[in-house]
Design an enzyme around this catalytic site. Structure first.
Site, PDB file in Angstrom:
ATOM      1  N   ASN A 115      -0.428 -63.440  46.507  1.00 38.41           N
ATOM      2  CA  ASN A 115       0.759 -62.733  46.018  1.00 38.41           C
ATOM      3  C   ASN A 115       1.162 -63.174  44.610  1.00 38.41           C
ATOM      4  O   ASN A 115       2.283 -62.949  44.184  1.00 38.41           O
ATOM      5  CB  ASN A 115       1.926 -62.881  47.007  1.00 38.41           C
ATOM      6  CG  ASN A 115       2.252 -64.325  47.329  1.00 38.41           C
ATOM      7  OD1 ASN A 115       1.809 -65.227  46.628  1.00 38.41           O
ATOM      8  ND2 ASN A 115       3.015 -64.549  48.382  1.00 38.41           N
ATOM      9  N   ARG A 141      10.539 -72.273  43.063  1.00 38.99           N
ATOM     10  CA  ARG A 141      11.226 -72.884  44.194  1.00 38.99           C
ATOM     11  C   ARG A 141      12.619 -73.265  43.738  1.00 38.99           C
ATOM     12  O   ARG A 141      12.808 -73.793  42.637  1.00 38.99           O
ATOM     13  CB  ARG A 141      10.486 -74.120  44.712  1.00 38.99           C
ATOM     14  CG  ARG A 141       9.233 -73.810  45.534  1.00 38.99           C
ATOM     15  CD  ARG A 141       9.531 -73.059  46.836  1.00 38.99           C
ATOM     16  NE  ARG A 141       8.338 -72.698  47.588  1.00 38.99           N
ATOM     17  CZ  ARG A 141       7.736 -71.499  47.535  1.00 38.99           C
ATOM     18  NH1 ARG A 141       8.203 -70.549  46.753  1.00 38.99           N
ATOM     19  NH2 ARG A 141       6.684 -71.254  48.276  1.00 38.99           N
ATOM     20  N   GLN A 168      16.348 -71.769  53.196  1.00 36.95           N
ATOM     21  CA  GLN A 168      16.106 -70.348  53.443  1.00 36.95           C
ATOM     22  C   GLN A 168      16.069 -70.107  54.946  1.00 36.95           C
ATOM     23  O   GLN A 168      15.324 -70.812  55.621  1.00 36.95           O
ATOM     24  CB  GLN A 168      14.798 -69.909  52.790  1.00 36.95           C
ATOM     25  CG  GLN A 168      14.904 -69.922  51.287  1.00 36.95           C
ATOM     26  CD  GLN A 168      13.727 -69.286  50.560  1.00 36.95           C
ATOM     27  OE1 GLN A 168      13.781 -69.066  49.376  1.00 36.95           O
ATOM     28  NE2 GLN A 168      12.662 -68.970  51.248  1.00 36.95           N
ATOM     29  N   HIS A 223      14.252 -63.957  49.208  1.00 36.20           N
ATOM     30  CA  HIS A 223      12.875 -64.354  48.830  1.00 36.20           C
ATOM     31  C   HIS A 223      11.890 -63.230  49.199  1.00 36.20           C
ATOM     32  O   HIS A 223      11.330 -63.206  50.288  1.00 36.20           O
ATOM     33  CB  HIS A 223      12.523 -65.643  49.576  1.00 36.20           C
ATOM     34  CG  HIS A 223      11.316 -66.341  49.045  1.00 36.20           C
ATOM     35  ND1 HIS A 223      10.983 -67.616  49.396  1.00 36.20           N
ATOM     36  CD2 HIS A 223      10.345 -65.936  48.197  1.00 36.20           C
ATOM     37  CE1 HIS A 223       9.864 -67.971  48.783  1.00 36.20           C
ATOM     38  NE2 HIS A 223       9.451 -66.963  48.062  1.00 36.20           N
TER      39      HIS A 223
END
Ligand code: NDP
Length: 393
Positions: free
Chosen positions: A147, A285, A314, A333
């Site tokens: 990704n 991050r 998260q 995210h």
């Protein structure tokens, strides 16, 4: 036969999709630089389907059950009463995505005596206590490159939307307004700006390549310098550290892994050296930036905008200050979990599992930890020590 414990994000609130806006996703044969895309023996899903949520099951159920393994899929991952904690006790394989990370702390690893493999369906394994995984002889693998371009596209989108003030302008349309002055009083062109990336790995370099046609002045810092011909081709200026680079930048994008060298790199001191009105985009991050220093910089105007899709922890709590700070362009995210990316990292996860169960080596480029040490990509990208301990603190 093994128990495979897969922690995925929840299905859409309206239920698992019955159809999609498009009939598929383009297939790729390789990534920039020539790395081949995942090549499992077979796929039990149609690329373009929602695979990263609980009902999508990363397309793994038929394959695992046909081989006699047990697949447990859950989104319930927090606290000692969670399905994740309960099922971990006799799991041999844990799979999770950075978007909805199953934090594998040292304490959890100690309570998982059968655990042999932790797969990150995506990129970035800092939710695993890597030192504890090294100590316990657990293999950690991720689907490198799956990704990277997805994130690079998201970064470019966020830079443009912050600088051009897209989101607040869109809000005026939704509210029924035509408040042009309100929209443009914070809107600039990117053209001519100085844009710098902290790290020029797969994502950082892809961001630089995508920004070059915007006629910006491109800068970067990294632990290793890019080849001279790449620097020349893109007109890059190299800096030996983030501290040296950020004072000259109008826009800074962060594309480094979270590890001891980068944790809280963007604190009050470093942000204080940025130009007044600089923009900061962090899709790497969250903990690379000091949460409250970012809020203070937006409130004071040191930063004209902050955008990103990474939070800590998260999912972010409802009262996380980044939800309400001024001039933010945050998303949950999502950058690395487009339907296109899901097809690649689900296939990569299957390839890793096929190798694991058949006793074949996992590709070096997918390895983070193996045989009691940082290995493959992990040995290159991470440093010993652990920034998060895989924990929610
Ligand atoms: P790469 O490993 O290709 O690139 C990381 C780069 O960071 C490397 O060039 C590395 O240097 C460099 N680096 C490491 N430490 C430092 C440092 N202290 N200062 C400057 N540069 C440093 O990874 P990707 O580009 O694929 O991904 C980068 C990160 O992005 C991931 O680790 C992950 O945390 C995040 N990510 C986020 C996603 C999302 O959905 N938002 C999805 C995918 C990734 P070198 O190798 O030269 O030593």
């Amino acid at each position: 036969m093994a128990k495979v414990l897969c922690v995925l994000y929840d299905d859409p609130v309206g239920g698992y999709p019955e159809s999609y806006p498009r009939d598929g996703v383009p297939g790729l044969s390789s990534y920039p630089g020539g790395q081949t895309v995942p090549s499992p023996r077979a796929l039990d899903f149609v690329p373009g389907q929602l695979l990263g949520s609980v009902s999508g099951e990363l397309g793994l159920r038929r394959f695992l059950e046909a081989a006699g393994h047990e697949l447990v899929v859950t989104s319930d991952k927090e606290g000692p009463e969670s399905v994740f904690d309960r099922e971990l006790a006799d799991a041999e394989v844990v799979i999770s995505q950075p978007f909805w990370p199953a934090y594998l702390t040292a304490e959890r690893i100690a309570r998982a005596p059968k655990l042999k493999l932790a797969v990150t369906a995506g990129i970035g394994s800092d939710h695993v206590d890597l030192e504890a995984a090294v100590g316990a002889g657990i293999t950690v693998a991720e689907v490198t490159y799956s990704n990277s371009i997805s994130v690079a596209e998201h970064v470019v989108m966020m830079i443009l939307s912050l600088v051009r003030n897209y989101l607040p302008s869109h809000d005026w349309v939704v509210k029924g307004g035509w408040n042009i002055a309100d929209c443009v009083a914070r809107s600039y062109d990117v053209e001519g700006m100085t844009v710098g990336t902290v790290a020029a790995g797969r994502i950082g370099l892809a961001v630089l390549r995508r920004l070059a046609p915007f006629d910006v002045d491109l800068h970067y810092t990294d632990r290793h310098r890019l080849p001279e011909e790449t620097e020349r081709e893109l007109g890059l200026t190299f800096h030996g550290s983030a501290a040296a680079m950020v004072p000259v930048c109008d826009v800074v994008t962060v594309n480094a892994p979270l590890h001891p060298e980068t944790e809280h790199l963007f604190d009050d001191d470093l942000i204080g050296t940025m130009k007044r009105g600089a923009y900061l985009v962090n899709t790497a991050r969250a903990k690379i930036c000091d949460r409250d220093a970012v809020v203070r910089a937006l409130e004071s105007g040191r930063l004209a905008g902050y955008a990103g899709d990474v939070w800590f922890p998260q999912p972010a709590p409802a009262d996380h200050p980044w939800r309400t700070m001024p001039n933010e362009g945050m998303t949950p995210h999502i950058s690395g979990s487009s339907l296109s990316a899901q097809a690649r990292y689900a296939a990569g996860t299957r390839e890793i599992l096929e190798c694991f169960f058949e006793g074949r080596p996992i590709r070096d480029e997918y390895l983070i930890v193996e045989g009691g040490r940082l290995a493959g990509t992990g040995a290159h990208s991470y440093s010993p020590g652990n920034a998060t301990g895989g924990a929610v603190s």
